[in-house]
Design a protein around this motif. Sequence first.
Motif, PDB file in Angstrom:
ATOM      1  N   PHE A 116     -32.993 -83.472  39.039  1.00  0.00           N
ATOM      2  CA  PHE A 116     -33.867 -84.627  38.847  1.00  0.00           C
ATOM      3  C   PHE A 116     -34.763 -84.441  37.623  1.00  0.00           C
ATOM      4  CE2 PHE A 116     -37.698 -87.150  39.728  1.00  0.00           C
ATOM      5  CZ  PHE A 116     -37.109 -88.385  39.917  1.00  0.00           C
ATOM      6  N   THR A 117     -34.717 -85.410  36.708  1.00  0.00           N
ATOM      7  CA  THR A 117     -35.550 -85.312  35.497  1.00  0.00           C
ATOM      8  C   THR A 117     -36.410 -86.561  35.378  1.00  0.00           C
ATOM      9  OG1 THR A 117     -33.891 -86.423  34.167  1.00  0.00           O
ATOM     10  CG2 THR A 117     -33.776 -84.025  34.234  1.00  0.00           C
ATOM     11  N   LYS A 118     -37.458 -86.437  34.544  1.00  0.00           N
ATOM     12  CA  LYS A 118     -38.320 -87.603  34.337  1.00  0.00           C
ATOM     13  C   LYS A 118     -38.388 -87.925  32.849  1.00  0.00           C
ATOM     14  CE  LYS A 118     -41.670 -88.695  37.833  1.00  0.00           C
ATOM     15  NZ  LYS A 118     -42.967 -88.436  38.389  1.00  0.00           N
ATOM     16  N   PRO A 119     -37.961 -89.138  32.481  1.00  0.00           N
ATOM     17  CA  PRO A 119     -37.978 -89.512  31.062  1.00  0.00           C
ATOM     18  C   PRO A 119     -39.366 -89.393  30.450  1.00  0.00           C
ATOM     19  CG  PRO A 119     -36.947 -91.224  32.417  1.00  0.00           C
ATOM     20  CD  PRO A 119     -37.479 -90.196  33.357  1.00  0.00           C
ATOM     21  N   PHE A 120     -40.386 -89.745  31.223  1.00  0.00           N
ATOM     22  CA  PHE A 120     -41.748 -89.725  30.692  1.00  0.00           C
ATOM     23  C   PHE A 120     -42.107 -88.356  30.133  1.00  0.00           C
ATOM     24  CE2 PHE A 120     -46.283 -88.968  31.045  1.00  0.00           C
ATOM     25  CZ  PHE A 120     -46.815 -90.108  30.473  1.00  0.00           C
ATOM     26  N   PHE A 121     -41.632 -87.311  30.807  1.00  0.00           N
ATOM     27  CA  PHE A 121     -41.946 -85.950  30.372  1.00  0.00           C
ATOM     28  C   PHE A 121     -40.850 -85.394  29.475  1.00  0.00           C
ATOM     29  CE2 PHE A 121     -44.650 -86.443  34.070  1.00  0.00           C
ATOM     30  CZ  PHE A 121     -45.841 -85.925  33.611  1.00  0.00           C
ATOM     31  N   GLY A 122     -40.302 -86.236  28.616  1.00  0.00           N
ATOM     32  CA  GLY A 122     -39.243 -85.790  27.718  1.00  0.00           C
ATOM     33  C   GLY A 122     -38.045 -85.275  28.496  1.00  0.00           C
ATOM     34  N   ASP A 123     -37.718 -85.959  29.587  1.00  0.00           N
ATOM     35  CA  ASP A 123     -36.605 -85.564  30.452  1.00  0.00           C
ATOM     36  C   ASP A 123     -36.750 -84.141  31.000  1.00  0.00           C
ATOM     37  OD1 ASP A 123     -35.223 -87.943  30.483  1.00  0.00           O
ATOM     38  OD2 ASP A 123     -34.223 -87.515  28.572  1.00  0.00           O
ATOM     39  N   ALA A 124     -37.962 -83.724  31.205  1.00  0.00           N
ATOM     40  CA  ALA A 124     -38.169 -82.385  31.779  1.00  0.00           C
ATOM     41  C   ALA A 124     -37.499 -82.316  33.152  1.00  0.00           C
ATOM     42  CB  ALA A 124     -39.657 -82.111  31.912  1.00  0.00           C
ATOM     43  N   PRO A 125     -36.846 -81.203  33.451  1.00  0.00           N
ATOM     44  CA  PRO A 125     -36.171 -81.067  34.753  1.00  0.00           C
ATOM     45  C   PRO A 125     -37.191 -80.781  35.843  1.00  0.00           C
ATOM     46  CG  PRO A 125     -35.937 -79.054  33.493  1.00  0.00           C
ATOM     47  CD  PRO A 125     -36.688 -80.011  32.609  1.00  0.00           C
ATOM     48  N   ILE A 126     -37.969 -81.781  36.209  1.00  0.00           N
ATOM     49  CA  ILE A 126     -39.100 -81.455  37.089  1.00  0.00           C
ATOM     50  C   ILE A 126     -38.631 -80.982  38.466  1.00  0.00           C
ATOM     51  CG2 ILE A 126     -40.719 -82.974  35.881  1.00  0.00           C
ATOM     52  CD1 ILE A 126     -40.591 -84.840  38.204  1.00  0.00           C
ATOM     53  N   GLY A 127     -37.460 -81.448  38.895  1.00  0.00           N
ATOM     54  CA  GLY A 127     -36.954 -80.969  40.173  1.00  0.00           C
ATOM     55  C   GLY A 127     -36.774 -79.459  40.150  1.00  0.00           C
ATOM     56  N   LYS A 128     -36.191 -78.987  39.067  1.00  0.00           N
ATOM     57  CA  LYS A 128     -35.921 -77.553  38.934  1.00  0.00           C
ATOM     58  C   LYS A 128     -37.238 -76.787  38.807  1.00  0.00           C
ATOM     59  CE  LYS A 128     -32.596 -74.777  36.243  1.00  0.00           C
ATOM     60  NZ  LYS A 128     -33.276 -73.548  36.377  1.00  0.00           N
ATOM     61  N   ILE A 129     -38.116 -77.273  37.931  1.00  0.00           N
ATOM     62  CA  ILE A 129     -39.378 -76.563  37.688  1.00  0.00           C
ATOM     63  C   ILE A 129     -40.154 -76.384  38.988  1.00  0.00           C
ATOM     64  CG2 ILE A 129     -41.656 -76.773  36.613  1.00  0.00           C
ATOM     65  CD1 ILE A 129     -40.255 -78.192  34.263  1.00  0.00           C
ATOM     66  N   TYR A 130     -40.299 -77.471  39.746  1.00  0.00           N
ATOM     67  CA  TYR A 130     -41.122 -77.367  40.955  1.00  0.00           C
ATOM     68  C   TYR A 130     -40.394 -76.664  42.094  1.00  0.00           C
ATOM     69  CZ  TYR A 130     -44.724 -79.948  38.599  1.00  0.00           C
ATOM     70  OH  TYR A 130     -45.702 -80.301  37.716  1.00  0.00           O
ATOM     71  N   SER A 131     -39.063 -76.720  42.095  1.00  0.00           N
ATOM     72  CA  SER A 131     -38.337 -75.947  43.102  1.00  0.00           C
ATOM     73  C   SER A 131     -38.590 -74.458  42.893  1.00  0.00           C
ATOM     74  CB  SER A 131     -36.833 -76.205  42.999  1.00  0.00           C
ATOM     75  OG  SER A 131     -36.559 -77.532  43.325  1.00  0.00           O
ATOM     76  N   GLU A 132     -38.471 -74.042  41.614  1.00  0.00           N
ATOM     77  CA  GLU A 132     -38.704 -72.620  41.326  1.00  0.00           C
ATOM     78  C   GLU A 132     -40.128 -72.247  41.735  1.00  0.00           C
ATOM     79  OE1 GLU A 132     -36.084 -70.844  40.502  1.00  0.00           O
ATOM     80  OE2 GLU A 132     -35.018 -72.759  40.482  1.00  0.00           O
ATOM     81  N   ALA A 133     -41.063 -73.119  41.381  1.00  0.00           N
ATOM     82  CA  ALA A 133     -42.461 -72.838  41.701  1.00  0.00           C
ATOM     83  C   ALA A 133     -42.649 -72.724  43.212  1.00  0.00           C
ATOM     84  CB  ALA A 133     -43.356 -73.938  41.136  1.00  0.00           C
ATOM     85  N   ALA A 134     -42.025 -73.635  43.963  1.00  0.00           N
ATOM     86  CA  ALA A 134     -42.221 -73.626  45.413  1.00  0.00           C
ATOM     87  C   ALA A 134     -41.553 -72.417  46.052  1.00  0.00           C
ATOM     88  CB  ALA A 134     -41.659 -74.915  46.016  1.00  0.00           C
ATOM     89  N   LYS A 135     -40.415 -72.020  45.504  1.00  0.00           N
ATOM     90  CA  LYS A 135     -39.728 -70.857  46.079  1.00  0.00           C
ATOM     91  C   LYS A 135     -40.532 -69.592  45.856  1.00  0.00           C
ATOM     92  CE  LYS A 135     -35.039 -72.420  45.175  1.00  0.00           C
ATOM     93  NZ  LYS A 135     -33.901 -72.113  44.310  1.00  0.00           N
ATOM     94  N   ALA A 136     -41.167 -69.495  44.713  1.00  0.00           N
ATOM     95  CA  ALA A 136     -41.897 -68.263  44.378  1.00  0.00           C
ATOM     96  C   ALA A 136     -43.271 -68.196  45.047  1.00  0.00           C
ATOM     97  CB  ALA A 136     -42.061 -68.186  42.859  1.00  0.00           C
ATOM     98  N   LEU A 137     -43.625 -69.248  45.755  1.00  0.00           N
ATOM     99  CA  LEU A 137     -44.962 -69.313  46.337  1.00  0.00           C
ATOM    100  C   LEU A 137     -45.253 -68.200  47.322  1.00  0.00           C
ATOM    101  CD1 LEU A 137     -45.807 -72.970  47.193  1.00  0.00           C
ATOM    102  CD2 LEU A 137     -47.142 -71.332  45.926  1.00  0.00           C
TER     103      LEU A 137
END
Lengths: 430, 267, 320
Positions: free
Chosen positions: A364-385
């Motif tokens: 999942f990406t968001k065009p607003f954030f330059g198509d940043a893969p926000i799904g991936k970014i926050y998944s990694e963040a949540a897993k490492a919590l």
Amino acid sequence: MTPRTRLAAPLLAAALLTAACGGGGGSTAAPASDAAKPGEKIKLTVGLFGDFGFKPLYEEYKKTHPNIEIVENVTQFNDHHSNLVKRLATNAGAGDVEAVEVGYISTFTAQPNKFVDLKQYGLDKRQSDYLDWKWQQGLSKDGGRLLGLGTDVGGLAMCYRKDLFKKAGLPTGRAEVAALWPTWEQYIDTGKKFAAANVAGAKFTDSPGEIFRAMVNQAPVGLYDAQDNIIVGSNPDVKKAWDLSNRLTQEGLTAKLAAFSPPWNTGFAKGSFATIICPAWMTGFIQEQAKDATGKWDIATVPGGSGNSGGSHLMVPKQSKHPKEAAELIDFLTSKDNQARVFKEEGTFPSIPALYDDPSIQNFTKPFFGDAPIGKIYSEAAKALKPQHLGPKEADVRVAIGNGLGRVEQGKQTPDEAWAQVLEDVKKIK
Amino acid sequence: MRLRYLTLIAVAFFSAFPLYYSVVVASRHNSALAQVPPPLLPGGNLLANVARVFDTVPFGLALVNSLIVAGSISVAVMFFSTLAGFAFAKLRFRGRNAMLVITVATMMVPAQLGIIPLYMLMVKLEWTGTTYALIVPALVNAFGVFFMTQYLSRALPTELLEAGRVDGCSTWGLFWHVVLPAARPAAAVLGMLTFMSAWNDYFWPLVVLNPDNPTVQVALSTLASGYVNDYVLGLAGTAIGTLPLVAVFALFGKHIIGGIMQGAVKG
Amino acid sequence: MSALPLAVTRRRRRSVRHTLDLRVSPYAYVAPFFLLFCAFGLFPLVYTAWVSLHEWTLLSDTQEFIGLGNYATLLADPYFWNATFNTLSIGVLSTVPQLLLAIWLAHLLNRRLRFQTLFRISLLLPNVTSVVAVVVIFSQLFGRDFGLINWVLSWFGVGTVDWAAGTATSHVALSVMIMWRWTGYNALIFLAAMQAVPRELYEAATIDGASGFRQLRSITIPMIRPTIIFVVIVSTIGAMQIIAEPMLFGQSSGGGGGIATGGPDRQFQTLALFVYEQGFANSTFDFGYASAASWLMFLAVVIVAGINFLISRRVRGGVV
């Protein structure tokens, strides 16, 4: 859903010293036993603070439950929580479902008699879905009762303005930017480089408040120890976060704009700051505030590892006349599919680990954030919590410290004077 | 002479500016608030923003509720305050001064002090969420009683009352035929002030009402409770919540405020 | 104020009724207020007095009697005294100029004027504008980086003023908001009183060649003394209970701090805001402590209003 550290509030709503949340006609607390007869019309009120993205879910729910009518009462963050307390204290007027932000969750779970034990309605079957620490937060202090089910978690990232970075001669790609700041010290050094470039009208970050919160949340132990003693004075991690936050101020890296205040909103539109701490829910916020900045913002990993900032639970007050139906509604609103759906629409990140490797989230990406893969970014963040124990007066301790940071920022005190006063203030918290 | 007009025009300008500015912002986008110098002329988005207000909250209902609440409170306050003010100002009775002092003292009670117990009371009466909870406690207030007492003590000539007595009027007759006409200008002012404060009251309504049956102020709070601070929406709501009031004053202003002119009793 | 003489009556029955009328009706006339007050004012008052003697938080089910413990803690609480100081400071700054200005405006309007109604309505506008909008707009005007006021000051070479950060500057900003809201309101009350002053007095004074200001001092002010006393007391009470402005200003100025602390250094936390913070804004929800604080606040209001009453009673002409 919008977790806030300092009890900062959107302004207009603030006009309201107190605001009505919850509905329910306000008759005195009825014993929670009268199950509705089949076919009877039932009105459920849901008390929230902000837009949880539930409206389409209600519509769907009504299709399968034609006898249920759902009324959503939205009030502003602070008013919502303080009104909930008033309604619990007088045993009248609370909604059937009430949202509680993580800063307050321990305050409410310490009062198990005011809420329905959701185990009665079989919601303990959901335990396997959830992040363990998120599940634990919704339990009563002795762990015996299930009082709330989580909606979202706030895994951390750092949002930054590519155009301002470019002006300052800094790299703009996600990976390169992340490589600039594995640690908070390096983040500050990057800030100094940014400041040295003298980008007109822009500072490196908004204000130290949210950054302090993020740093504390990354530590294994935060403001409270496991026995619910406040350990602000003795926990080196808290002191370190304090010192680093104040260094940001002293190096002149902050725009002195407190999060969620109107000038801070204006700051988004003006590009007054180049970086901002970004829990998942913040992405929705930025998108709203900086409508005309499409493609200027991007997201990189946060310095100093991973942590959680914010997130909410849904609870059923004891006074609800329809606890069974309310519990069923919570079950539906927090289901795996619906959490995924809300993430895609609102940006609030699921608390259900099974979703983190789901391709629809990962890609999942968001065009607003330059198509940043926000799904991936926050998944990694949540897993490492790493989960951190929260105490009952978490919100008050944060206000005391936030005020201390503010005094340093307004030049009223040196960091040491401010720290001494913080320790005094924290001592008074019962 | 010219200086007086200039002063008054300046005052009128400053008084109207924030309201005018709400309309300006309400007719633009949120980004307008970030411009330096800020825009001073309305843009073209007013109707769209007003439509958004009505979509977001039951604003029509809110306006009706506010009218009912403020209207009934004003009428009751005018009547009961004149009644009590007449007694305090012109009648002799045991304990009069003590009662007047108590009345004034009740104004000094901090508003927040009573919120929780008053809420408990409303729960018992089953009035929470209804406009009764706003109207009934406000039917008379100390401010009004004190206001009318002070006015009548000076503006109502005792000779006039004595003449009425000689003509065989009972106390009630005096009130009806002598006091009310004499009190009209002050009562008009009191009614207006009461209406305004009831209209703008939000502290208590927010505790006791729910967003599904709001007054204007409660609706305004809901408007801004989204998770983004949408000033444009909030100020558009403010504009629609305030302008009807201004229109009423403008239409009836001659009668209300003009009443002050004719009311002076020649003693 | 003279008592009403008993009218001479011929028939006894009528005189009995008449006596009853004289004796009873005053009580009947003030009864509505007192009955309503007992129902909706006295109960909360007594109840909170009771609460203030306890260790009592909104969420816990048990309350412990601690006598005057809350009061002792309060009197030793520097933040309580800070709030008291701020309340008095903002109160004086906003009330004194406001009342002088209100009398002056009423005096200007108390003549035959063109556009009379228009001017009078404009006096009401500030009070009709909802406080939310007022604070949004004023906070913007007083904004540090993009505020209109700093922008104007910059023409005179004044640097950027951070209005919300300083104690004095934040008090000035708040006083301006409060003054703006209430000056017209009070002017209207004065105007209503001035209308009751017999015109002949002014006409005579004008023939004697007294200036407008002279007429204001020696005719108007003595004639509307009860109203002046009234407005002074009501404004004092109002000023002691200011809460919305500092609360909203704190949240809309960008200086940070808790929702109800009045800036990070509590530089503009008023008493009412302090009560609100203790009872509703922090997660302790210390109802007992907040009740004790509001009772002390009540006392403070009584004392200050009493002092002002004594001062304003001495008003003759001249100095207000």
